[in-house]
Design an enzyme around this catalytic site. Structure first.
Site, PDB file in Angstrom:
ATOM      1  N   ASP A 112       0.755  -1.469   0.090  1.00 22.03           N
ATOM      2  CA  ASP A 112      -0.078  -0.126  -0.340  1.00 22.03           C
ATOM      3  C   ASP A 112       1.001   1.147  -0.169  1.00 22.03           C
ATOM      4  OD1 ASP A 112      -3.005   0.764   1.287  1.00 22.03           O
ATOM      5  OD2 ASP A 112      -1.957   1.940   0.242  1.00 22.03           O
ATOM      6  N   ASP A 218      -2.626   4.777  -2.243  1.00 23.13           N
ATOM      7  CA  ASP A 218      -3.403   5.563  -1.545  1.00 23.13           C
ATOM      8  C   ASP A 218      -4.484   6.566  -2.259  1.00 23.13           C
ATOM      9  OD1 ASP A 218      -5.030   5.744   1.313  1.00 23.13           O
ATOM     10  OD2 ASP A 218      -4.233   7.134   1.387  1.00 23.13           O
ATOM     11  N   GLU A 275      -6.839   4.010  -5.625  1.00 18.36           N
ATOM     12  CA  GLU A 275      -7.564   4.773  -5.231  1.00 18.36           C
ATOM     13  C   GLU A 275      -8.549   6.195  -5.464  1.00 18.36           C
ATOM     14  OE1 GLU A 275      -8.119   5.636  -1.335  1.00 18.36           O
ATOM     15  OE2 GLU A 275      -9.697   5.103  -0.837  1.00 18.36           O
ATOM     16  N   HIS A 350     -11.216  -1.942   4.302  1.00 14.74           N
ATOM     17  CA  HIS A 350     -10.522  -1.649   5.420  1.00 14.74           C
ATOM     18  C   HIS A 350     -11.689  -0.387   5.730  1.00 14.74           C
ATOM     19  CE1 HIS A 350      -8.083   0.871   2.588  1.00 14.74           C
ATOM     20  NE2 HIS A 350      -8.002   1.392   3.804  1.00 14.74           N
ATOM     21  N   ASP A 351     -12.035   0.314   4.457  1.00 15.05           N
ATOM     22  CA  ASP A 351     -12.940   1.990   5.110  1.00 15.05           C
ATOM     23  C   ASP A 351     -14.468   1.444   4.846  1.00 15.05           C
ATOM     24  OD1 ASP A 351     -10.341   3.648   2.499  1.00 15.05           O
ATOM     25  OD2 ASP A 351     -10.793   3.561   4.894  1.00 15.05           O
TER      26      ASP A 351
HETATM   27  O1  TEU Z   1      -9.182   6.909   1.773  1.00 17.12           O
HETATM   28  C1  TEU Z   1      -8.881   7.513   0.209  1.00 17.12           C
HETATM   29  C2  TEU Z   1     -11.093   7.982   1.093  1.00 17.12           C
HETATM   30  O2  TEU Z   1     -11.309   8.514   0.194  1.00 17.12           O
HETATM   31  C3  TEU Z   1     -11.266   8.005   2.416  1.00 17.12           C
HETATM   32  O3  TEU Z   1     -11.601   8.962   2.449  1.00 17.12           O
HETATM   33  C4  TEU Z   1     -12.033   7.198   2.877  1.00 17.12           C
HETATM   34  O4  TEU Z   1     -12.573   6.727   1.103  1.00 17.12           O
HETATM   35  C5  TEU Z   1     -13.558   7.181   3.380  1.00 17.12           C
HETATM   36  O5  TEU Z   1     -12.158   7.179   5.131  1.00 17.12           O
HETATM   37  C6  TEU Z   1     -14.075   6.400   3.720  1.00 17.12           C
HETATM   38  O6  TEU Z   1     -15.025   6.248   4.246  1.00 17.12           O
HETATM   39  C7  TEU Z   1      -7.323   6.849   2.275  1.00 17.12           C
HETATM   40  C8  TEU Z   1      -7.457   4.867   2.643  1.00 17.12           C
HETATM   41  O7  TEU Z   1      -8.534   4.322   1.995  1.00 17.12           O
HETATM   42  C9  TEU Z   1      -7.674   5.302   4.319  1.00 17.12           C
HETATM   43  O8  TEU Z   1      -7.458   4.769   5.104  1.00 17.12           O
HETATM   44  C10 TEU Z   1      -7.107   6.364   5.332  1.00 17.12           C
HETATM   45  O9  TEU Z   1      -7.536   7.612   5.743  1.00 17.12           O
HETATM   46  C11 TEU Z   1      -7.008   7.829   3.564  1.00 17.12           C
HETATM   47  O10 TEU Z   1      -6.663   7.412   2.539  1.00 17.12           O
HETATM   48  C12 TEU Z   1      -5.893   8.427   4.631  1.00 17.12           C
HETATM   49  O11 TEU Z   1      -4.868   8.314   4.188  1.00 17.12           O
END
Ligand code: TEU
Ligand code: CA
Length: 590
Positions: A112, A218, A275, A350-351
């Site tokens: 990542d 990311d 992403e 994970h989000d």
């Molecule tokens: O997420 C990017 C992002 O768009 C976040 O707003 C995410 O979609 C949101 O938390 C969903 O509820 C990436 C990573 O996947 C996330 O875990 C990190 O917190 C974020 O970037 C910052 O690095």
């Protein structure tokens, strides 16, 4: 009402065949996967001990969420050293052993890459914040304060952070603000600076030379910002801070920056998935993933996972419809096929909350059925398939009885602190139970022993107490388990790649409110995939080709379903199946 004949087959796909297009990616959240040394935190040796579990599922690539040094403000998405491992996860030697174990099993490793921002504890930022004249100052985005009519200091603009409040943090020492689209402990890198780009290219080369086979990148479409940093239009009159994504998502130099990384990836035939939050423009995506672009292999868009986001953002409710889901899926499937792009297929990560609780049903009666139905829905589409740890078991969200002190995620906790004084704070608790990122971050349930076999110590986040019945050990041996259902899907994609990976996609019955049905087609065969998204029985008119063609067969179903089908069938709650016919038997015209 299904038509008797099926739509004309779209143009045959011209896209090049690639190893990463036919692969399934298994996403491991290291902190919650397996703890090998009894400190309650998952670690790299723990992952190594579970490689056969992942291999036996049929996965080909393992994507690790961030493993580098980090103060863990945002679970490792705040990197303080890109060349060393967060010590509780293990050492570089542990990673070498994991990499070897992955490669010995014929699998690949994806890391990542978090380079829109660093941790505020990164050496670069510590240098940058020490003085306006430090050589690293311009590695980040610094702006002078503005002042209102009364002489009060104000941030440079009104953009809101993803984690609440302003995207600007004032630094007393040097009298300027620095930009952070996420937490204030995650200062954004200034990609306009060629030294920043060169430093990122070094990180990419280093880990590719260490044996990584690619990267998940990311929030990568946020790295190019509108350099005038204008105020965003006021879309939320109740807030000081406004949505500024039009000024920092897919900015003016994004593709230049992506091609800089893509050139290196191409030298290693490496995999990349970007992403891309806030992206809805298909052309913009295609510029990132087109076969001829040398940027990314594919991207994660957010159109499906934001269907239930209300007007007030993620933690406000919205009722989505199956027709909305059909429109989004059909758009992406068709567009990428017709334009030589490629899809990343995911419903969990994970989000995101657990998909059975979000789009299916996590009741005792329907959990496994809806998990299999959703697996069928995703698993037979065109694109690279992503499975997030525990999704293969049909894990649901955390218990509805969870109180706020059991949550760990900065996004949820910041939101609560920002909205505690709202008129109905309890409505947010309900939204957290539905959508908090912690729903997918509880420890993997390996068995029914204490702490679910994840750790011999008290885990950093509570184990879901449903692990007594919902765990890997139970499902591996159960032929009818969700785990083995997913294993069948991965097996079928490998057995019939021409139709299930590279074939065309056509929506069937677009207006049916309960049934999602689509056709996959190649010169060698075709398949019809049918899902009842509802918990009640529903009548469904069967396309004539099902009936005429006695050679079709059902490859996978979550109920017993015999052939031939009548002209109208009753689909049971969350029923799904895939019907398959080799071309030499199928009708001349579907
Ligand atoms: O997420 C990017 C992002 O768009 C976040 O707003 C995410 O979609 C949101 O938390 C969903 O509820 C990436 C990573 O996947 C996330 O875990 C990190 O917190 C974020 O970037 C910052 O690095
Ligand atoms: Ca550990």
């Amino acid at each position: 009402m299904a038509s008797d004949s099926l739509p004309d087959s779209p143009r045959p796909r011209r896209t090049a065949k690639k190893w990463w297009k036919e692969s399934t990616v298994y996403q491991v959240y290291p902190a919650s996967f397996k703890d090998s040394n009894g400190d309650g935190i998952g670690d790299i040796p723990g992952i190594t001990s579970k490689l056969d579990y992942i291999k036996n599922l049929g996965a080909d690539i393992i994507w690790l969420n961030p493993i580098f040094c980090s103060p863990q403000i945002d679970m490792g998405y705040d990197v303080s050293d890109y060349y060393n491992i967060y010590r509780p996860f293990g050492t570089v030697d542990d990673l070498d052993r994991l990499t070897a174990g992955i490669h010995e099993r014929g699998m690949k490793l994806v890391l990542d890459l978090v380079v829109n921002h660093t941790s505020d504890q990164h050496r670069w930022f510590q240098e940058a914040r020490s003085s306006r004249f430090n050589p690293y100052r311009d590695w980040y985005v610094w702006k002078k304060p503005t002042f209102d009519a009364d002489g009060n200091r104000r941030p440079p603009n009104n953009w809101k952070s993803y984690f609440g409040g302003s995207v600007w943090e004032y630094d007393d020492l040097t009298g300027e603000y620095y930009l952070h689209l996420f937490a204030k402990e995650q200062p954004d890198l200034n990609w306009e600076n060629p030294y920043v780009r060169a430093a990122v290219h070094d990180i990419v080369r280093y880990w590719l030379n260490k044996g990584a086979d690619g990267f998940r990148m990311d929030a990568i479409n946020l790295i190019s910002k509108d350099q005038s940093f204008p105020d965003a239009p006021v879309t939320d009159p109740n807030s000081r801070w406004q949505d500024g994504t039009k000024y920092f998502a897919c900015g003016p130099r994004l593709h230049e920056y992506l091609q800089g990384i893509g050139k290196i990836l191409k030298q290693y035939d490496a995999f990349s998935v970007g992403e891309m939050p806030e992206i809805y423009d298909l052309n913009e995506i295609l510029r990132s993933v087109g076969d001829d672009r040398s940027e990314l292999s594919m991207v994660f868009h957010f159109e499906i996972v934001s269907l239930d986001h209300g007007a007030g953002g993620k933690f406000t409710s919205r009722t989505w419809t199956l027709n909305e889901l059909k429109t989004v899926v059909s758009k992406w499937q068709t567009y990428m096929h017709n334009n030589n792009g490629w899809n990343a297929l995911y419903l969990e990560n994970h989000d995101q909350p657990r998909i059975v609780s979000r789009f299916g049903s996590d009741t005792q009666e329907h959990l496994a059925l809806s998990a299999k139905m959703l697996a069928t829905f995703l698993g037979f589409q065109s694109g690279t398939l992503f499975i997030y740890q525990g999704q293969e078991l049909g894990l649901p969200n955390v218990p509805k009885t969870w109180s706020l002190d059991q949550y760990r995620d900065i996004e949820t906790l910041n939101h609560w602190h920002e909205n505690q004084k709202s008129p109905h704070p309890e409505s947010y608790l309900q939204e957290y139970r539905l959508k908090s990122r912690d729903n997918a971050r509880t420890p993997m349930p390996w068995d029914s022993s204490p702490n679910a076999g994840f750790s011999t110590a008290h885990p950093w986040i509570p184990v879901n107490d449903n692990h007594i019945s919902l765990n890997a050990a139970t499902q591996i041996t159960q032929k009818e388990s969700v785990y083995n259902f997913w294993a069948s899907i991965l097996h079928l994609r490998k057995k019939y790649p021409d139709v299930l990976v590279y074939g065309t996609f056509e929506l069937l019955d677009p207006d049916h409110e309960h049934v999602f049905a689509y056709i996959r087609r190649a010169s060698s065969a075709h398949a019809i995939v049918v899902m009842n998204f509802k918990s009640n029985e529903v009548k469904w008119s069967v396309p004539a080709c099902f009936q005429r063609n006695g050679h079709g067969r059902i490859l996978l179903a979550n109920y017993t379903r015999s052939l031939p089908l009548d002209s109208t069938i009753t689909l049971r709650p969350f029923e799904s199946f895939i019907w398959f016919s080799d071309s030499e038997h199928s009708e001349a015209r579907l």
